[in-house]
Design a protein around this motif. Structure first.
Motif, PDB file in Angstrom:
ATOM      1  N   ARG A  81      89.243 147.814 -50.235  1.00 37.04           N
ATOM      2  CA  ARG A  81      89.193 146.361 -50.387  1.00 37.04           C
ATOM      3  C   ARG A  81      90.471 145.769 -50.958  1.00 37.04           C
ATOM      4  NH1 ARG A  81      84.380 146.442 -54.826  1.00 37.04           N
ATOM      5  NH2 ARG A  81      85.623 146.853 -56.695  1.00 37.04           N
ATOM      6  N   GLU A  82      91.355 146.645 -51.435  1.00 34.33           N
ATOM      7  CA  GLU A  82      92.704 146.220 -51.795  1.00 34.33           C
ATOM      8  C   GLU A  82      93.636 147.394 -51.568  1.00 34.33           C
ATOM      9  OE1 GLU A  82      93.246 146.557 -56.458  1.00 34.33           O
ATOM     10  OE2 GLU A  82      91.414 145.439 -55.983  1.00 34.33           O
ATOM     11  N   PRO A  83      94.910 147.147 -51.303  1.00 31.78           N
ATOM     12  CA  PRO A  83      95.843 148.240 -51.006  1.00 31.78           C
ATOM     13  C   PRO A  83      96.046 149.153 -52.216  1.00 31.78           C
ATOM     14  CG  PRO A  83      96.727 146.122 -50.285  1.00 31.78           C
ATOM     15  CD  PRO A  83      95.530 145.818 -51.121  1.00 31.78           C
ATOM     16  N   GLY A  84      96.262 150.424 -51.934  1.00 29.12           N
ATOM     17  CA  GLY A  84      96.660 151.357 -52.968  1.00 29.12           C
ATOM     18  C   GLY A  84      95.556 151.986 -53.777  1.00 29.12           C
ATOM     19  N   LEU A  85      94.303 151.791 -53.377  1.00 29.29           N
ATOM     20  CA  LEU A  85      93.194 152.391 -54.113  1.00 29.29           C
ATOM     21  C   LEU A  85      93.172 153.912 -53.910  1.00 29.29           C
ATOM     22  CD1 LEU A  85      90.339 149.865 -53.255  1.00 29.29           C
ATOM     23  CD2 LEU A  85      91.458 150.155 -55.474  1.00 29.29           C
ATOM     24  N   PRO A  86      92.554 154.657 -54.842  1.00 27.42           N
ATOM     25  CA  PRO A  86      92.355 156.085 -54.604  1.00 27.42           C
ATOM     26  C   PRO A  86      91.577 156.297 -53.301  1.00 27.42           C
ATOM     27  CG  PRO A  86      91.779 155.505 -56.857  1.00 27.42           C
ATOM     28  CD  PRO A  86      91.993 154.207 -56.131  1.00 27.42           C
ATOM     29  N   ALA A  87      91.768 157.450 -52.707  1.00 27.53           N
ATOM     30  CA  ALA A  87      91.206 157.699 -51.377  1.00 27.53           C
ATOM     31  C   ALA A  87      90.187 158.826 -51.393  1.00 27.53           C
ATOM     32  CB  ALA A  87      92.317 158.042 -50.389  1.00 27.53           C
TER      33      ALA A  87
END
Length: 412
Positions: free
Chosen positions: A66-72
């Protein structure tokens, strides 16, 4: 959306990416691996993944949350093969992961984490003799001494990496931090017969075997085959053969697994008593304690066999990997996914084979889903799976990924 039939068709297409014209052989940093990357990149892109290749040679793809750069949440398996391989070991797991990403892509924009797919390289270790190079790089456990490893043609790993378009000085950029990931899920053929014997499509892995590999050297005396009477013989090959039989007899009724896959004899002439025999020993068990206890038992037996024949013995440990328990939360998610396919009591199995999850566990929790393969055959062209089982795996892995992702911690 991709179906099980699509996944199997892609496995067939990948099987054509081989460094040998007559059989499937796709090793680390070879032209066949590059060709496989081109195919899988196309499928990843079509599934909505942004793709890149890291400096270890792993093929990666990502859909943002839901936002860039979150853990995957990481899904995947490996794209390299053993020589004369089947077409499902490793690559089926990668292609199932791509299909899951295609199914879940529209949802991921609302997730509190991103979704990533990885096609690891060099899980098998066929070219340079050290397995899990790709996943070790991702886990941040790379050892720069590995750059000096050489293949059968004398090509150093560092040179092969440069020839593949990689920069060895940037290997650290492939590493992930624990904060970068919320877990790793892998689907893989069982490589054994338990699911087929139980008539189950799927099983949930409890732990990945702890493995040790040893080099056993039996030392005797090379003498004339005709002129040396039996009481005077110190035949290293006969001693090694007796030791190998002892290994099987000792291990077969235990919970461990032992395999002698290689043996070399010197001087190797038809009319000379062998003065030296060297054999490999691959030893596995569900726990490190069980594995190491069996190692001690076997070495005591081998030493006794050799002493009785007047032979020397030297043992060298050449490889060790700890047992890797799968995380309870990921096992629970996979079990719920299997239940959703119609199996009310998923079968728990431990993996007797090694997998990339062993390395990835250094940086995040791991979970594994097994699917049935015909007669348990693997590492052989006769590997075979059923479309109905692949369909069940696709459904179960999709459900498990959704569960794990939506339960991921919400970033502050």
């Amino acid at each position: 959306m991709s179906t099980a039939a699509d996944v199997l068709a892609r496995c067939d297409a990948l099987a054509a990416c081989s460094d040998h014209p007559d059989h499937l052989d796709r090793a680390h940093l070879t032209p066949a691996l590059a060709a496989a990357h081109r195919l899988v990149t196309g499928w990843m892109t079509a599934a909505g993944l942004r793709t890149w290749r890291d400096q270890a040679g792993n093929l990666c793809g990502r859909i943002e949350g839901r936002e860039p750069g979150l853990p995957a949440l990481l899904l995947g398996s490996h794209l390299d093969t053993v020589p004369d391989a089947g077409r499902y070991d490793g690559m089926l797991g990668v292609l199932l992961a791509v299909a899951v990403a295609e199914r879940l892509g529209p949802e991921v924009a609302a997730w509190p984490c991103a979704l990533e797919v990885v096609g690891f390289t060099d899980e098998e270790g066929a070219r340079f003799g050290t397995a899990l190079l790709g996943s070790r790089a991702l886990a941040g456990t790379w050892d720069d001494e590995w750059w000096d490893l050489q293949d059968a043609d004398g090509v150093p790993l560092a040179q092969a990496a440069r020839d593949f378009g990689l920069d060895p000085s940037l290997i650290g950029t492939a590493a992930r931090r624990p904060a970068d990931l919320v877990g790793y899920l892998e689907a893989h053929i069982e490589q054994g017969p338990l699911l087929e014997e139980a008539d189950r499509s799927l099983g949930v892995v409890t732990t990945i075997a702890g493995a040790r590999r040893l080099r056993v050297e039996v030392l005797g005396e090379a003498r004339h085959a005709g002129g040396t009477p039996y009481p005077r013989r110190r035949d290293a090959l006969v001693g090694a053969a007796e030791a190998i039989v002892l290994i099987e007899r000792t291990v077969r009724d235990s919970e461990a697994i032992a395999t002698v896959g290689q043996i070399d004899v010197e001087p190797g002439a038809v009319n000379v008593i062998p003065g030296r025999a060297v054999f490999s020993l691959d030893l596995r068990a569900a726990t490190d304690e069980a594995r190491d206890a069996m190692r001690d038992t076997l070495l005591a037996g081998i030493e006794a066999v050799c002493a009785a024949r007047g032979l020397g013995v030297r043992v060298t440990d050449v490889y060790a990997a700890p047992a890797t328990p799968c995380a309870d939360r990921l096992r629970d998610a996979l079990r719920a996914g299997v239940v959703a396919t119609g199996d009310p009591a998923p079968l728990d199995v431990w993996s007797r084979a090694g997998h990339d999850g062993m390395a990835v566990s250094a940086v995040t929790d791991v979970g594994m889903l097994f699917l049935r393969c015909h007669d348990g055959i693997s590492h052989h062209p006769a590997e075979a799976v059923r479309e109905v089982d692949v369909a069940a795996a696709l459904d179960a892995l999709t459900a498990a990924a959704r569960t794990v992702a939506t339960q991921a911690p919400v970033p502050a």
